[in-house]
Design a protein around this motif. Structure first.
Motif, PDB file in Angstrom:
ATOM      1  N   GLU A  38       0.826  -1.191   0.000  1.00  0.00           N
ATOM      2  CA  GLU A  38       0.000   0.000   0.000  1.00  0.00           C
ATOM      3  C   GLU A  38       0.868   1.252   0.000  1.00  0.00           C
ATOM      4  OE1 GLU A  38      -3.842   0.520   2.338  1.00  0.00           O
ATOM      5  OE2 GLU A  38      -2.529   1.924   3.383  1.00  0.00           O
ATOM      6  N   GLY A  97       0.659   5.727  -0.381  1.00  0.00           N
ATOM      7  CA  GLY A  97      -0.294   6.817  -0.188  1.00  0.00           C
ATOM      8  C   GLY A  97       0.334   8.188  -0.219  1.00  0.00           C
ATOM      9  N   VAL A 120      -4.828   6.802  -0.866  1.00  0.00           N
ATOM     10  CA  VAL A 120      -4.017   5.602  -0.770  1.00  0.00           C
ATOM     11  C   VAL A 120      -4.401   4.656  -1.902  1.00  0.00           C
ATOM     12  CG1 VAL A 120      -3.579   5.697   1.701  1.00  0.00           C
ATOM     13  CG2 VAL A 120      -5.612   4.524   0.874  1.00  0.00           C
TER      14      VAL A 120
END
Length: 123
Positions: free
Chosen positions: A32, A34, A49
């Motif tokens: 992930e 972001g 994100v």
């Protein structure tokens, strides 16, 4: 590892900017990622994100004006910002769950921040 953010600058209200954030180093994992921002006197807040698979989530203030994307082959994260407003003025930081190898081959996994890039929206 370094997260190298670029693309900030000065834009007029209603204008656009595109931010980039490249993960530099011996990257073996980029999950992930972001963008966050921090305006003077305010707390850092989530902008957007994106997961490794491309699922996205945005701060309520974005309201369709920004688009986050990524190029996994280039280890690079992007933020296309349109219809900019003066209240978008802030330092924008990229952030990500990364895995990389040190010079001696040790794998390191963690969450890392970039150095920030200034975005100023003013007429």
């Amino acid at each position: 590892v370094q997260l190298q953010a670029s693309g900030g600058g000065v834009a007029k209200p209603g204008g656009s900017l595109r931010l980039s954030c490249k993960a530099a180093g011996k990257i073996f994992m980029m999950n992930e990622m972001g963008w966050y921002r921090q305006a003077p006197g305010k707390q850092r807040e989530l902008v957007a994100v994106i997961t490794k698979g491309g699922s996205t989530n945005y701060g309520d203030f974005v309201k369709g004006r920004f688009a986050i994307s990524r190029d996994n082959a280039k280890n690079t994260l992007y933020l296309q910002m349109n219809s900019l407003k003066p209240e978008d003025t802030a330092v924008y930081y990229c952030n990500g769950d990364l895995g990389y190898y040190t010079d001696d081959g040790t794998p390191i996994v963690g969450r890392f921040w970039g150095q920030g890039t200034q975005v100023t929206v003013s007429s």
